[in-house]
Motif scaffolding. Sequence first.
Motif, PDB file in Angstrom:
ATOM      1  N   ALA A 264       4.000  13.986   1.681  1.00 13.52           N
ATOM      2  CA  ALA A 264       2.983  13.250   2.431  1.00 13.52           C
ATOM      3  C   ALA A 264       2.031  12.520   1.487  1.00 13.52           C
ATOM      4  CB  ALA A 264       2.208  14.196   3.344  1.00 13.52           C
ATOM      5  N   LEU A 265       1.606  13.216   0.420  1.00 16.17           N
ATOM      6  CA  LEU A 265       0.708  12.581  -0.553  1.00 16.17           C
ATOM      7  C   LEU A 265       1.385  11.378  -1.209  1.00 16.17           C
ATOM      8  CD1 LEU A 265      -0.815  15.752  -2.267  1.00 16.17           C
ATOM      9  CD2 LEU A 265      -1.994  14.168  -0.725  1.00 16.17           C
ATOM     10  N   LEU A 266       2.658  11.546  -1.567  1.00 12.40           N
ATOM     11  CA  LEU A 266       3.376  10.435  -2.198  1.00 12.40           C
ATOM     12  C   LEU A 266       3.474   9.248  -1.238  1.00 12.40           C
ATOM     13  CD1 LEU A 266       6.297  12.342  -3.974  1.00 12.40           C
ATOM     14  CD2 LEU A 266       4.192  11.468  -5.001  1.00 12.40           C
ATOM     15  N   ASP A 267       3.802   9.518   0.020  1.00  9.90           N
ATOM     16  CA  ASP A 267       3.922   8.436   0.997  1.00  9.90           C
ATOM     17  C   ASP A 267       2.586   7.725   1.209  1.00  9.90           C
ATOM     18  OD1 ASP A 267       6.556   9.129   1.267  1.00  9.90           O
ATOM     19  OD2 ASP A 267       6.317  10.151   3.195  1.00  9.90           O
ATOM     20  N   LEU A 268       1.521   8.503   1.263  1.00 10.31           N
ATOM     21  CA  LEU A 268       0.207   7.930   1.552  1.00 10.31           C
ATOM     22  C   LEU A 268      -0.370   7.162   0.360  1.00 10.31           C
ATOM     23  CD1 LEU A 268      -1.376  10.886   3.552  1.00 10.31           C
ATOM     24  CD2 LEU A 268      -0.425   8.749   4.454  1.00 10.31           C
ATOM     25  N   SER A 269       0.237   7.297  -0.795  1.00 14.49           N
ATOM     26  CA  SER A 269      -0.287   6.589  -1.968  1.00 14.49           C
ATOM     27  C   SER A 269      -0.162   5.079  -1.843  1.00 14.49           C
ATOM     28  CB  SER A 269       0.428   7.056  -3.235  1.00 14.49           C
ATOM     29  OG  SER A 269       1.784   6.626  -3.244  1.00 14.49           O
ATOM     30  N   VAL A 270       0.606   4.583  -0.875  1.00 18.08           N
ATOM     31  CA  VAL A 270       0.729   3.132  -0.699  1.00 18.08           C
ATOM     32  C   VAL A 270      -0.495   2.563   0.011  1.00 18.08           C
ATOM     33  CG1 VAL A 270       3.232   3.315  -0.590  1.00 18.08           C
ATOM     34  CG2 VAL A 270       1.925   3.244   1.551  1.00 18.08           C
ATOM     35  N   PRO A 276      -6.822   8.373  10.270  1.00 16.81           N
ATOM     36  CA  PRO A 276      -5.904   9.285  10.968  1.00 16.81           C
ATOM     37  C   PRO A 276      -4.663   8.589  11.530  1.00 16.81           C
ATOM     38  CG  PRO A 276      -8.155   9.881  11.467  1.00 16.81           C
ATOM     39  CD  PRO A 276      -8.229   8.606  10.678  1.00 16.81           C
ATOM     40  N   GLY A 277      -4.851   7.461  12.197  1.00 18.07           N
ATOM     41  CA  GLY A 277      -3.714   6.800  12.834  1.00 18.07           C
ATOM     42  C   GLY A 277      -2.662   6.340  11.854  1.00 18.07           C
ATOM     43  N   VAL A 278      -3.077   5.651  10.797  1.00 18.90           N
ATOM     44  CA  VAL A 278      -2.092   5.136   9.848  1.00 18.90           C
ATOM     45  C   VAL A 278      -1.482   6.272   9.028  1.00 18.90           C
ATOM     46  CG1 VAL A 278      -3.634   4.634   7.895  1.00 18.90           C
ATOM     47  CG2 VAL A 278      -1.636   3.191   8.306  1.00 18.90           C
ATOM     48  N   VAL A 279      -2.244   7.352   8.792  1.00 15.37           N
ATOM     49  CA  VAL A 279      -1.694   8.534   8.110  1.00 15.37           C
ATOM     50  C   VAL A 279      -0.562   9.140   8.941  1.00 15.37           C
ATOM     51  CG1 VAL A 279      -2.213  10.936   7.517  1.00 15.37           C
ATOM     52  CG2 VAL A 279      -3.701   9.102   6.706  1.00 15.37           C
ATOM     53  N   GLU A 280      -0.781   9.224  10.235  1.00 19.78           N
ATOM     54  CA  GLU A 280       0.253   9.774  11.114  1.00 19.78           C
ATOM     55  C   GLU A 280       1.500   8.894  11.105  1.00 19.78           C
ATOM     56  OE1 GLU A 280      -1.851   9.963  14.772  1.00 19.78           O
ATOM     57  OE2 GLU A 280      -3.248  11.513  14.050  1.00 19.78           O
ATOM     58  N   ALA A 281       1.313   7.563  11.105  1.00 19.98           N
ATOM     59  CA  ALA A 281       2.459   6.657  11.142  1.00 19.98           C
ATOM     60  C   ALA A 281       3.233   6.679   9.835  1.00 19.98           C
ATOM     61  CB  ALA A 281       1.983   5.234  11.442  1.00 19.98           C
ATOM     62  N   VAL A 282       2.531   6.694   8.703  1.00 21.95           N
ATOM     63  CA  VAL A 282       3.197   6.574   7.401  1.00 21.95           C
ATOM     64  C   VAL A 282       3.796   7.906   6.966  1.00 21.95           C
ATOM     65  CG1 VAL A 282       2.816   6.091   4.946  1.00 21.95           C
ATOM     66  CG2 VAL A 282       1.784   4.631   6.687  1.00 21.95           C
ATOM     67  N   ALA A 283       3.039   8.997   7.145  1.00 19.49           N
ATOM     68  CA  ALA A 283       3.515  10.309   6.684  1.00 19.49           C
ATOM     69  C   ALA A 283       4.277  11.069   7.762  1.00 19.49           C
ATOM     70  CB  ALA A 283       2.334  11.141   6.191  1.00 19.49           C
ATOM     71  N   THR A 340       6.071  -0.149   7.127  1.00 22.28           N
ATOM     72  CA  THR A 340       5.528   0.691   8.202  1.00 22.28           C
ATOM     73  C   THR A 340       4.027   0.468   8.362  1.00 22.28           C
ATOM     74  OG1 THR A 340       7.215   2.369   7.789  1.00 22.28           O
ATOM     75  CG2 THR A 340       5.254   3.072   8.998  1.00 22.28           C
ATOM     76  N   VAL A 341       3.319   0.385   7.218  1.00 19.18           N
ATOM     77  CA  VAL A 341       1.878   0.108   7.253  1.00 19.18           C
ATOM     78  C   VAL A 341       1.618  -1.203   7.978  1.00 19.18           C
ATOM     79  CG1 VAL A 341      -0.150  -0.391   5.839  1.00 19.18           C
ATOM     80  CG2 VAL A 341       1.441   1.402   5.127  1.00 19.18           C
ATOM     81  N   ALA A 342       2.384  -2.237   7.635  1.00 19.75           N
ATOM     82  CA  ALA A 342       2.194  -3.549   8.255  1.00 19.75           C
ATOM     83  C   ALA A 342       2.453  -3.498   9.751  1.00 19.75           C
ATOM     84  CB  ALA A 342       3.104  -4.571   7.580  1.00 19.75           C
ATOM     85  N   GLU A 343       3.490  -2.806  10.150  1.00 20.42           N
ATOM     86  CA  GLU A 343       3.814  -2.711  11.577  1.00 20.42           C
ATOM     87  C   GLU A 343       2.690  -2.012  12.335  1.00 20.42           C
ATOM     88  OE1 GLU A 343       7.526  -0.688  11.478  1.00 20.42           O
ATOM     89  OE2 GLU A 343       8.708  -2.485  10.982  1.00 20.42           O
ATOM     90  N   ILE A 353      -4.851  -6.935   7.141  1.00 22.31           N
ATOM     91  CA  ILE A 353      -4.363  -5.762   6.410  1.00 22.31           C
ATOM     92  C   ILE A 353      -2.837  -5.725   6.437  1.00 22.31           C
ATOM     93  CG2 ILE A 353      -4.391  -3.243   6.306  1.00 22.31           C
ATOM     94  CD1 ILE A 353      -7.157  -3.309   7.560  1.00 22.31           C
ATOM     95  N   ALA A 354      -2.263  -6.105   7.579  1.00 15.58           N
ATOM     96  CA  ALA A 354      -0.800  -6.123   7.685  1.00 15.58           C
ATOM     97  C   ALA A 354      -0.197  -7.110   6.692  1.00 15.58           C
ATOM     98  CB  ALA A 354      -0.391  -6.489   9.111  1.00 15.58           C
ATOM     99  N   ILE A 355      -0.805  -8.286   6.568  1.00  9.12           N
ATOM    100  CA  ILE A 355      -0.285  -9.288   5.632  1.00  9.12           C
ATOM    101  C   ILE A 355      -0.405  -8.784   4.196  1.00  9.12           C
ATOM    102  CG2 ILE A 355      -0.721 -11.592   4.683  1.00  9.12           C
ATOM    103  CD1 ILE A 355      -1.555 -12.389   7.589  1.00  9.12           C
ATOM    104  N   GLU A 356      -1.531  -8.165   3.867  1.00 11.56           N
ATOM    105  CA  GLU A 356      -1.699  -7.626   2.515  1.00 11.56           C
ATOM    106  C   GLU A 356      -0.616  -6.585   2.217  1.00 11.56           C
ATOM    107  OE1 GLU A 356      -3.760  -8.614   0.228  1.00 11.56           O
ATOM    108  OE2 GLU A 356      -5.563  -9.451   1.166  1.00 11.56           O
ATOM    109  N   ALA A 357      -0.283  -5.758   3.202  1.00 12.35           N
ATOM    110  CA  ALA A 357       0.741  -4.728   3.004  1.00 12.35           C
ATOM    111  C   ALA A 357       2.115  -5.354   2.790  1.00 12.35           C
ATOM    112  CB  ALA A 357       0.768  -3.777   4.200  1.00 12.35           C
TER     113      ALA A 357
END
Length: 863
Positions: A264-270, A276-283, A340-343, A353-357
């Motif tokens: 989870a930590l590795l995934d969230l490093s992006v 909370p919401g984006v953490v749930e989606a990414v991790a 996933t972050v962008a979506e 933020i989506a474009i930056e991702a």
Amino acid sequence: MPVPRSAPPHAVDRPDLRARLDVGMDAPLTLLVAPAGSGKSVLLTQWAAALDGVLVGWLDLSGADDDAVYFARRLIDELQGISEGFAELAHAPRAASTGLGDALIEALAASFADALEEVVVIFDDLHRLSNREIVTDLWRLVDRLPGNAHFVFSSRIDLSLGFSRHRLEYAPVELRQSDLAFNGAEAAALLSRITRRSIDDETAAAVVEHTEGWAAGIQLSGLGLRFRTDARQFMDALVDSDRLVIDYLSEEVLDAQSPERLQALLDLSVLDELTPGVVEAVAGMGDGAAFLGELERESLFVIPVAGKPGRFRFHHLFRDLLRYRLRATDIDAEASLLRTVAEWHTSHGDLAIAIEALLAGSHWSGAMDLILTRGREVYERGETATVARWLAEIPSEERRPREDAELLYAVLEGMSGRPVIAETAARELLADPAVTSGMQVVGNAYLSGLVQFLPHPRVYIEDGTRALELLATTDDHVALPNLLNLTQPATLEIFAKISVARGHLLLGDSGTARALMREALEGDRSAYAPYRIHALGSLALAEAWDGYLRRATDLADEALEMSRQLDLLTHAAPADAYLARSLVAIKRGEPEAGAFALHEGYVRAASNARAQLMWIAHAEARLVDPDGTELTAHSPATPPPPLVADALEAIARRQQRESGRPAKPTNTRTWSRVAYEDVASMLASGDPGAARTRLASFAFPDPMPPSVYVDVQLLGAWIADLERRLPESREHLRRALDAAQPEELVQPFRRAGSRVLQLIRELPGAPDGFRRVILERTGIASQRPPMETLIEPLTARELELLAYLPSRLTNAELAARCFVSLNTVKTHMAHIYRKLGANGRDAAIARARELGLIEEPDVARMG
């Protein structure tokens, strides 16, 4: 008072350092310079929380803040978030294309001065700004801060720009690496809080020795100790390790995590920020808020984001470590996670933020798809530089095959004040024989808009003419690319027509320019409002240049009132209208009445580097004061357009004529201001015959504009006077007065010089009406005492406000009348009171009358 952030649970209070920061508030700036992980942010968080009755703003800076518009908006939003007293900044001028710009610096300084409370603004991680113009402007803002405002610059590198002078002037507090280093007692306290057990002095001393008191190193040591049951075993490993402490301890921390948490930590490093919401989606977890709470409680290097409840970020060093491990584990994982972050952000409406991702993950096609959905708000909010930056990050080989993206890139670079890049990209695209006819229409139209940015107006007249021809022959089946929702036929038509008209004005063909501008405005009145503001202002400028001052005033005021209604007064669009207003004041012989308009027009032209319009502002400033040192007196770096080159040469020739050393005549056959000076110089040299012959050699426009007609009649009066034909001379003077009176056109009489003014005085009968106005305004400099009676003279803008004071207009009414912000008026009123030594309006009026700075004609005219 809102506290900018919470200190980490394990943080150790450092009262001695907080006391030094307290002392630093006596100066406008405090500087913290130390490496990453030295505890700068934690210390500032604790200090800010302890301040009583002080407003605290906090900006965590990143590479995105190199965009001056983005940075300025963040700063203004932060200030408005800490106090309603900064609400007026919503109407502050926009940042310039690469820096904050003088107008915004002035507005910020005024807002700080108006604040009733003490204000502290902390700029954290200032080293992340590579845009030196923003950093320079921040130093300039520091110089203008009032006594109740204080800035803190926190950086990993020494920001030496201008700081030596600040040391001498303010003796500011500076905290550096040695000041922030933990001692044994502080290290023991920090280690105890992290490990949740007592730490002996020997262990604490060893950690301090090996980390040199570095806060992040001590924190990592604490995490390592937490996962070692035998402190001696840990000490041996620490002392004997050949690797860098940071590397060893980082491995200790990560290897101690469960596989699920580590992944989870590795995934969230992006992520730049953790919610909370984006953490749930990414991790892929169920309760992001609970997970973030655990990380914070366990001191796993998560930091609350200032001013954003529920948002966190990783410590920079810890995030770097996680990203390195992620890339080593799975080379494709980062790009997939960023998608996933962008979506997630796209689904929640956070397109930026989506474009930056997507850009960070090299998802070029997806990024272009999202960028091309952006609409007119990009232009209206001054976000063109940000979107241009996004497109610039996409490799050219990926962007160029997408014609719409490449053309949008060119358009945005032009709007952002980088016309050379814009022109190169657009012309390369249009040179492709396969490019669609719709692209040709849009590309040529927006190339014509570069007429205000670059020299050689004829080039852009050709582009605009080509665009109009294509529009006229394009049927409804030809698809025009939709760029920012600004490429409808009616919008492109007014844009191209006004660009062509501006080109003719810059060439000196003001008659053609006025006709084309009127044609553009008589078209579809539902066309894009900001472009209509441009058109109204440009026509007003052309009308003022030719002496149609009443029409110019109405057009300029219409443009500015439309700008006010659409909240675009701080946009670049009304620059022409402001300059038209100031030119009207100059031509009416009351330049101080247009001082605000001249300044505001120049600032807006400079905000996106419209060099040709800046040249017009420069010429206006020189008309007021040929040797002035105001901002507008500094010439742009590009060559001036013919219109301005003629005006500046005429000013120089007039100075030579009035000094008794007339310049040699030119060979020009076209009537212009230089041609006028040719004839006037012959007259000053006492040769009326040569002057009459020269004047008869010119072909004049039919009908003559008021400025030209009055000039010609005054020269005729001067010639007849030297030839001792008094009745003819007086007839020419009467014609000049009759033509000038409806427009209140005074400048030609001033420019003609002392002999013509003497002839006006000698006309039969007592001077009254417009004749008296001319004599008053052309002799105004000799009637007032020199400004040296004041230790610090009033500026042109302060003199403009001063004339309004007896009218009893409120500050808000003055701002409305001058089309400037309330803060701008307040700032200049404060300067007036200080310079006059007055404690209020009545005292200022009385003192100004004593000095002869306010006279009854001023009050009647301005009030």
